[in-house]
Design a protein around this motif. Sequence first.
Motif, PDB file in Angstrom:
ATOM      1  N   THR A   1      38.950  34.144  45.119  1.00  0.00           N
ATOM      2  CA  THR A   1      40.182  34.556  44.454  1.00  0.00           C
ATOM      3  C   THR A   1      41.315  33.724  45.046  1.00  0.00           C
ATOM      4  OG1 THR A   1      41.549  36.463  43.832  1.00  0.00           O
ATOM      5  CG2 THR A   1      40.634  36.479  46.061  1.00  0.00           C
TER       6      THR A   1
ATOM      7  N   SER B   1      41.918  34.187  38.606  1.00  0.00           N
ATOM      8  CA  SER B   1      40.948  34.112  37.507  1.00  0.00           C
ATOM      9  C   SER B   1      40.082  32.876  37.636  1.00  0.00           C
ATOM     10  CB  SER B   1      41.673  34.039  36.166  1.00  0.00           C
ATOM     11  OG  SER B   1      42.384  35.203  35.913  1.00  0.00           O
TER      12      SER B   1
ATOM     13  N   SER C   1      46.539  37.437  36.083  1.00  0.00           N
ATOM     14  CA  SER C   1      45.473  36.454  35.930  1.00  0.00           C
ATOM     15  C   SER C   1      45.238  35.715  37.235  1.00  0.00           C
ATOM     16  CB  SER C   1      45.831  35.440  34.838  1.00  0.00           C
ATOM     17  OG  SER C   1      46.165  36.087  33.643  1.00  0.00           O
TER      18      SER C   1
ATOM     19  N   GLY D   1      39.840  36.751  33.316  1.00  0.00           N
ATOM     20  CA  GLY D   1      40.606  37.512  34.298  1.00  0.00           C
ATOM     21  C   GLY D   1      41.229  38.739  33.674  1.00  0.00           C
TER      22      GLY D   1
ATOM     23  N   SER E   1      42.419  38.798  39.805  1.00  0.00           N
ATOM     24  CA  SER E   1      41.120  38.488  39.240  1.00  0.00           C
ATOM     25  C   SER E   1      40.370  37.617  40.236  1.00  0.00           C
ATOM     26  CB  SER E   1      41.306  37.752  37.923  1.00  0.00           C
ATOM     27  OG  SER E   1      42.121  38.513  37.060  1.00  0.00           O
TER      28      SER E   1
ATOM     29  N   SER F   1      32.667  38.037  36.672  1.00  0.00           N
ATOM     30  CA  SER F   1      34.114  38.181  36.860  1.00  0.00           C
ATOM     31  C   SER F   1      34.431  39.495  37.550  1.00  0.00           C
ATOM     32  CB  SER F   1      34.824  38.119  35.503  1.00  0.00           C
ATOM     33  OG  SER F   1      34.601  36.860  34.909  1.00  0.00           O
TER      34      SER F   1
END
Lengths: 707, 707
Positions: A74, A645, A642, A249, A62, A55
Amino acid sequence: MRLILALTTALTVAATGARAEEGMWTFDNFPIARANATLGTSIDQAWLDRVRLSSVRFGGCSAGIVSDAGLVMTNNHCVATCVANLSTQARNYAETGFTPRNREEEAKCPGGTAEILTDISDVTERVRAAAAGKTGLAFNQARDAEIGRIEQEACGTATDKRCQVVTLYRGGQFKLYTYKKYTDVRLAFAPEDRAATFGGDLDNFSFPRFAIDAAFIRLYENDAPAQTPTHFTWNADKPVEGTPVFVAGSPGATQRLLTMDQLATVRDVVLPMDQLIASELRGRLIRFSEESEENAFIAMDPIVGLENTYKRGLGRMRALTDASFMTRRAEAETDFQRRVRGADVEVRGARVEAAPGSVAVQLRSDDPWRALGEVQPIARELYPAMALLEGGTGVGTTSVAGGSQLFAWARTLVRGAQEREKPSSERLPEFGDARLSSVQAALFAERPTYPGLEQVRMEWWLSKTREWLTVDHPAVRGLLGQESPEQLSARLVEGTTLADPAVRRALWEGGLAAIQASDDPMIQYLLSIQDETRAIRADWETRVQAPTDQASERLATARFEAYGDSVYPDATGTLRLTYGLIEGSDVPGQRFGPFTTFAGLWDRATGAAPFDVAPKLLAARDRIDGDAVLNMTVSSDTIGGSSGSPVVTAAGEMVGANFDSTVLTQRNAYGYDRNVNRSVIVTTGAVTVALRDVYDMGRLVEELGAR
Amino acid sequence: MRLILALTTALTVAATGARAEEGMWTFDNFPIARANATLGTSIDQAWLDRVRLSSVRFGGCSAGIVSDAGLVMTNNHCVATCVANLSTQARNYAETGFTPRNREEEAKCPGGTAEILTDISDVTERVRAAAAGKTGLAFNQARDAEIGRIEQEACGTATDKRCQVVTLYRGGQFKLYTYKKYTDVRLAFAPEDRAATFGGDLDNFSFPRFAIDAAFIRLYENDAPAQTPTHFTWNADKPVEGTPVFVAGSPGATQRLLTMDQLATVRDVVLPMDQLIASELRGRLIRFSEESEENAFIAMDPIVGLENTYKRGLGRMRALTDASFMTRRAEAETDFQRRVRGADVEVRGARVEAAPGSVAVQLRSDDPWRALGEVQPIARELYPAMALLEGGTGVGTTSVAGGSQLFAWARTLVRGAQEREKPSSERLPEFGDARLSSVQAALFAERPTYPGLEQVRMEWWLSKTREWLTVDHPAVRGLLGQESPEQLSARLVEGTTLADPAVRRALWEGGLAAIQASDDPMIQYLLSIQDETRAIRADWETRVQAPTDQASERLATARFEAYGDSVYPDATGTLRLTYGLIEGSDVPGQRFGPFTTFAGLWDRATGAAPFDVAPKLLAARDRIDGDAVLNMTVSSDTIGGSSGSPVVTAAGEMVGANFDSTVLTQRNAYGYDRNVNRSVIVTTGAVTVALRDVYDMGRLVEELGAR
């Protein structure tokens, strides 16, 4: 008899003890057993470690690593600023998409950095000890100085890592997060902007959505693609309703641990002001963008960002004025208060008394709710000045100087020069030694500025500051002197040379002497307003922030006492893991199935912006399976930040990226509502279609190992 | 035992029974004795009659007759639209002032009408009887039809009078108001705009103010100045703190009789939406006005009006989110409920029971609070569509089509044609026979339209409607079809010929056949959206307005029962009289003395707009006594619409005109607060200085008989 209340989680409600899919969990306190029990999965610590190391944090977004050569997926809106910075009006990648034929054509994002969280360690005791016995501003300064020392000791001047002491549970814990840091991040693919923003601002925060809001960046080290053997496996299969998924995220900020008094300040003062003035800036920018093709190009990225913030605020206002939502929130607070105050506490029908010396008893004489209540009138009074002139209130969204880039650089230069005259521990925290390399990287990055846009931002900011603080406020007199907002903005924007990175670098390296000797009007202006703006910040920190932090720390201790580790911390822009199911929604005002398809996109298109299909996407229509899933919704607990994510299965396969959530979901800032909360995901299947069938990016499809 | 609660007014609080200087009283129920007792004055019925007949309604403003030749003083901002209509960019009276050398040069305000209230009679029983036994929409239709008949019977087709059935106490009373009507109103004097707007939007709603916000119009009959033997005496003496004054004007609308449930809808839904979208329009207009000199000229008047509305909303939001204000409001409601529900009612310590058959007992089974509570979720749901597509919600400020003049004309033409096909009693009330002459006068008036401005308004409106109702709302689909807001606005604004009054007249006179045959795109567009917009209005009227009206009528009856005639009705844009003292303010956030002077103006001036002194005013500086009073504050109970209201002494002398009130005073919409409420007045002394020493208007000074 000691209060053993952690056992009573069945009684708890949102915002105190977490239930079901609730919670933005840190990786060092993820409820593995509960998640497995809820979802029927069998993840373990090794799975958690892999997910964490796959991550990525990129800007405010994220992202997830999807190949062993540093490829990262992303959202397209997360690379919008990079795309804008790489574009000119003549070569506008937002219009055409950015589709490099080979790795050599992948282009560096100006100022772009990416980070992977490699280590978490607890430094709570050390931070607490440094501030012990202190009150007011001295408390915050001692704490911040110790945090600076910890970060500096851990990272020194290393440029390939970053150390950050993260405040969790509003002062309940302090953790040192260490990141592997990449300062060379290149854009590997972005679709046509309209393919990612179909429906635009209007469909934003609603569902169904039909947006390929995805892009790829690549991490570089030593001018070569980074080696990333730990990464997510790409799974482009058609998603299945009810599948358990995890979302990793960096959600930006939640306010679930705020007291009702604090929330009332957000509802009555913070959100109305932020939203009203943002709405006016939006109007100014929309009209500005209509004035010419060039202005349309310049304003596109700022408008998208502003509208996103505005819409989020709108959802939050709706939550805070929803009587039933607020009633639940108040009940949660009452439950918490009854537990920790040790009076009238019932546990499964029996009354329990607090033990002498327990937190419950201490709170009787030193009540954090009362302390926070007493701060609110001051916060209400000081908020407008702090928000408009300093930012960083922790609750608002108003950007100082309307987000003027030239102003921001000048402020960094002037304050940086002033602060670096002092020892690190005595500086404003953002200029501590451990943070200087990040400050410099942002300051020296090549990125275009547009005088017309800067003028709109500065004018708006100066006129709104004058309006909200009133003409007779001393800071406003200092800010404007005898000039009008229009005159002053024009003089500063036209006169400054800070758009040139070499000028910024020379001023930074020249230190305070160079700053004071500079005849740049923006620099001189920032110098001239330092006394007033610093005083406003000091006032806020002394009378609002410090007492808030101290009371919040006491509340955090009480919360652990009351609910044990069934509590998760408020989001703080750091890595979290949440979980849920792929599913639709069936509550009033929000009824939809979990999936949309390409066929649905063709149906919804009108030809008029923003409901026009991007040209290359439209041209590929015959090659695309109309039944292929485009977007889906999941019940995981997310919030702004987020975006991008990775959405992964229990097998560690990536099946999509979070890019949106519904308006009703914005209440998530203040409490999770399982029936309402829906995140919107662009599927790996749709991204594969885009790469393969629309944008001729077979080389990435191959790198992803996509079927 | 009957509830004799009118005796207990000492117990009452704002919004139920009035105390001290509270109350916007009708002229047929003015508490002469109480006012005299409070103020130490000795006014009588003859005085009231003189004041009423000297008071004028002009547009949305108030005004006072000050000579026997029809000369009337009001605020400059009340003639701003007239000034704009008479100006061109080359001959801009807002810049130069409008200073006709003789009566012949006084210029007719396009579409301007003025009215004097000559008679009030009670028609409550007749209206009640017509609607008796009916419910839902049938109730409202029967009532509206009867009102139309009453107006028609009383005024017929007379063009020199107007008859209006006024709904008071939200249905508690119906009164027939008869006005003498002037359709020839000429502008006799306006100062330079900046002399009236010094400090602009920023100083608006604050005090100290330094604004000569005054202008004169003249009433004409048969092409000659009207003879007005009844008028106020001009008194330009220096005002004295503590002097009792009366303010006669037409306050627009208060919401003091709303229940707490209704207020919550205003706080949570109405004001946030209205304010947010107004703020965006403000941003668009500000940027539009910066694009050229011409646009600045065009947008000036609309921006001033919009900012006034916006600021008013801001003050109201602050009131409704002020916990202590709302607590007092809730206590007032509780007091009222306890009285009329006949349970737990205490009168001076003794419990009293309701008589069988009394309103109190009836309400137990037919509770208006509960009925109004049940309407609120529906009102919250329907408000955005009603406000954006129809207007006339009675609570909001959003103007349909963003206030586009071309759209408004087209709507009048299309609906007028459709409605005139039916008998008067079956029409939408605004097209009843008694109202047609006013409709025609407004429609046929010569006034300029500006395509650029119209485009801004329409674009904003269409895009906000799409945003707030969402793309999938059927009305939005009908509104936009396959076009974008920008495309559609451009097509309509560029294609229509309605700017030509002859075209409008021909279409009106041609009736429905002419409308249907017209190829004007704006007319065709309005025709095409009638089904959807009328359905939205019908839905609102059936599910919100009708049950609200019926419950409000029951509440009004109960209120009379509980408080007797110590109650005044909510403001409804009709003539009222209020009273108070000349005095400053000394509460947090609002501390000032009662007067400002010309010397204060010179001190506050910076030279940069809007703090630049108007050129002619500045040039006269040496001729003006610096100690002369410019503006003053009084404690009378006013609200928007009171602008221009004559401020008169107990001797019937005019000493000023109301033009502003402080931001805190905006809470006045929901309840009077004697410590906070301050109206801002331009003094007759300052106006005399302006006429005599600045604008060379000696002829008016002479006409006023000023010393």
